[in-house]
Design a protein around this motif. Structure first.
Motif, PDB file in Angstrom:
ATOM      1  N   MET A 191       0.837  -1.197   0.000  1.00 39.68           N
ATOM      2  CA  MET A 191       0.000   0.000   0.000  1.00 39.68           C
ATOM      3  C   MET A 191       0.871   1.246   0.000  1.00 39.68           C
ATOM      4  O   MET A 191       0.546   2.252  -0.618  1.00 39.68           O
ATOM      5  CB  MET A 191      -0.887  -0.009   1.247  1.00 39.68           C
ATOM      6  N   LYS A 192       1.990   1.169   0.715  1.00 39.78           N
ATOM      7  CA  LYS A 192       2.864   2.335   0.838  1.00 39.78           C
ATOM      8  C   LYS A 192       3.816   2.423  -0.340  1.00 39.78           C
ATOM      9  O   LYS A 192       4.117   3.507  -0.835  1.00 39.78           O
ATOM     10  CB  LYS A 192       3.663   2.267   2.137  1.00 39.78           C
ATOM     11  N   LEU A 193       4.319   1.275  -0.798  1.00 38.34           N
ATOM     12  CA  LEU A 193       5.343   1.299  -1.845  1.00 38.34           C
ATOM     13  C   LEU A 193       4.729   1.542  -3.230  1.00 38.34           C
ATOM     14  O   LEU A 193       5.367   2.115  -4.095  1.00 38.34           O
ATOM     15  CB  LEU A 193       6.136  -0.010  -1.835  1.00 38.34           C
ATOM     16  N   LYS A 195       1.626   3.093  -3.932  1.00 34.76           N
ATOM     17  CA  LYS A 195       0.415   3.812  -3.581  1.00 34.76           C
ATOM     18  C   LYS A 195      -0.417   4.187  -4.808  1.00 34.76           C
ATOM     19  O   LYS A 195      -1.617   3.960  -4.845  1.00 34.76           O
ATOM     20  CB  LYS A 195       0.780   5.078  -2.814  1.00 34.76           C
TER      21      LYS A 195
END
Lengths: 213, 389
Positions: A191-193, A195
């Motif tokens: 989710m963060k990498l 996005k």
């Protein structure tokens, strides 16, 4: 968009409806519809690769980050738990967990310890824990409806769609335990990498879901 | 009686390269920590359960591994290092002037569900800056967290900042009861977009509602801060994050920083800025930390503090695999030539040359053949010579 995302989809009924949703959202799902012998299906017009798996394995793949996203029923999420983002209720695969008893029996009207049979012992445990009730939980792998018929259990906790199977076996649902439907889940690191890529897929699904309501 | 000789679930033996890969990460991290003035402390593997119960940390009782203690008291294997170090800072180091910079390189133990492939033993390296409040302390720790991932050689990584105060302020404006706030927090932490909107439906129109409904989506680059301000108005938490970002950018750290205002884990434990580090190739955060101003005080000395821990194995798994050295030479020596033989071994690159324990040259040659080594170095009365196998 540079990164190809990987999604694990629960085999069976959820798969058909997932494919319908994706196609309505503009994703060409031909490789999933005609899988042949391939295990990984690369969508031609969108950076997404799909693998098909049993429901609990979808959670396992997403938790370990080998798949960035997954589509799995809330029933499996409630039973198995785990650490991931549960971003969307996809609205299909709707049913509910219910507590069912033999017709005419009074489940709550006794101080005796009751026995509950279920394929979902965790869901059952947390339901009665919230009520502050001690019950004996027996895990059954197959047709749970048999347990009360054979007098193994006083009640069952199971997935109910129409209630027809219960009725045919002389059982009645007396209480809803939790509503169930398909969910889109996302690995916490992905989710963060990735996005932007993930946000795009979520937005497409959301857009289509809004049209439906 | 049948004896069990395999290792318990969640534990395992590590051989060769795996040990080296772990050691390499530990060596790089601890070198950085020492360079920045942190001193090593080491705390017991087992401690009284009371210690962790008092700390208010989010590690549940189920996750702690219990062990017996001869006194009959309830002990656990240390499930985290910050709590014991806070204890040390408040007791053994009571007389030492603040701030104190402490680091550790030790394993924490967590009981995980069976068969999920995770380890019970998690080696961590971390730092705690105790007795320092304010921006400079936060800047130092965040910059050190970024440098920690960088010095390990992580190819693509970032550190994500959040602030415990942002959620607290918004939840406070909504005036929720405790369990309501907890339910909402769990929805935000799980990025449960749809369910969060449903939860907030009864509060529609409330000024905090719009921001809360978007909170789980407020992650990404620095633009997130402006978004947050549009939704929630000016808040001390967002202003603070923004000022941290300015200073960190000026110091060249900007490219590694992201934000997640929906980072609302352990909200009762953290008191200010919180952060997590993500590395490409790892399925979860590999670094986590934040400001915890109340913990040290629990043990008797008021001291604001901040710090972070790195999951050593999780980082090691994202790095290129190390290849263990290949044995090239076996040294055979006759009685009286030990010194020369050892000198020969010591002058080769580590792991490429070893002594033969055999008595006769013939056995040494056989040994070399068995090990697939082509070269046997011989020391005897005729001096030094090489035999090719």
């Amino acid at each position: 968009m540079s990164e190809r995302l990987k999604i694990a989809i629960t085999k069976g009924r959820l798969l058909d409806q997932s494919v319908e949703l994706f196609e309505a959202a503009g994703l060409d799902c031909t490789p999933i519809r005609n899988p042949g012998r391939r295990l990984v299906h690369c969508l031609p017009n969108y950076p997404l690769d799909a693998v098909l798996a049993k429901a609990p394995d979808v959670i396992t793949y997403v938790e370990h980050g080998v798949c960035d996203l997954g589509i799995v029923g809330k029933d499996t999420i409630l039973e198995k738990g785990g650490s991931f983002y549960e971003v969307l209720d996809l609205g299909f695969g709707k049913c509910r967990f219910a507590l069912a008893v033999k017709e005419g029996s009074d489940f709550y009207g006794t101080y005796k310890t009751r026995r509950v049979a279920s394929k979902y012992p965790e869901v059952t445990r947390s339901f009665f824990e919230k009520k502050g009730m001690d019950v004996d939980i027996i895990k059954i792998e197959g047709s749970v409806e048999l347990a009360p018929i054979l007098n193994l259990a006083d009640a069952i906790v199971d997935i109910v769609e129409t209630g027809a199977t219960l009725k045919a076996n002389g059982l009645v649902p007396i209480e809803e335990v939790a509503p169930v439907s398909a969910r889109l889940i996302v690995n916490t690191a992905s989710m963060k990498l990735y996005k932007d890529e993930i946000a795009d897929l979520i937005a497409r699904c959301e857009g289509e879901l809004e049209k439906r309501t | 009686m049948k004896f069990n000789i395999n290792t318990p679930e969640g534990t395992r033996d590590r051989l060769f390269a795996e040990c080296q890969e772990r050691r390499q990460v530990q060596a790089r991290l601890t070198r950085l920590f020492r360079q920045r003035g942190f001193l090593e402390v080491s705390t017991p593997d087992t401690e009284f359960y009371d210690l962790f119960a008092r700390s208010g940390s989010a590690i549940s009782q189920e996750q702690m591994i219990k062990v017996g203690d001869p006194s009959g008291k309830f002990c656990v294997m240390r499930p985290d290092s910050t709590t014991p170090i806070a204890r040390v800072a408040a007791t053994k180091l009571k007389a030492v002037a603040l701030p104190q910079r402490l680091y550790y390189d030790q394993t924490v133990y967590r009981a995980n569900p069976a068969h999920n492939g995770s380890s019970r033993e998690i080696p961590q390296c971390g730092v705690e800056l105790i007795g320092a409040k304010g921006k400079k302390a936060d800047l130092e720790i965040i910059a050190t967290a970024i440098d920690a991932l960088r010095c390990c050689g992580a190819p693509k990584f970032h550190v994500e900042l959040g602030h415990a105060g942002f959620f607290r302020e918004l939840a406070g404006r909504l005036e929720l009861a405790d369990d309501g706030a907890e339910e909402m927090r769990a929805l935000i932490e799980g990025k449960n977009f749809a369910a969060l909107v449903d939860f907030l439906t009864p509060y529609q129109g409330h000024p905090a509602c719009a921001a809360l409904a978007q909170l789980s989506r407020l992650f990404g680059g620095v633009e997130v801060l402006a978004q947050a301000e549009r939704l929630a108005g000016q808040t001390p938490a967002v202003d603070y994050l923004s000022s941290l970002y300015d200073e960190l950018s000026a110091a060249g750290y900007g490219q590694y920083i992201r934000f997640d205002l929906g980072m609302v884990h352990q909200i009762d434990y953290y008191t200010g800025v919180v952060f997590r580090g993500y590395v490409e190739g790892a399925g979860d955060a590999v670094l986590s930390g934040g400001r915890y101003d109340n913990l040290v005080g629990v043990f008797g000395r008021e001291a604001q503090a901040t710090g972070f821990a790195v999951d050593v194995d999780a980082v090691a798994r994202t790095l290129p695999q190390l290849v263990p050295p290949v044995l090239r030479t076996v040294v055979h020596y006759e009685p009286g030539y030990l010194a020369q033989a050892l000198e020969a071994v010591d002058s080769c690159p580590a792991g490429t040359c070893e002594l033969s324990p055999c008595r006769t040259l013939e056995s040494s040659l056989n040994l070399a053949r068995d090990k697939g080594v082509e070269r046997v170095l011989v020391f005897d009365k005729d001096g030094e010579r090489t035999v090719t196998v």
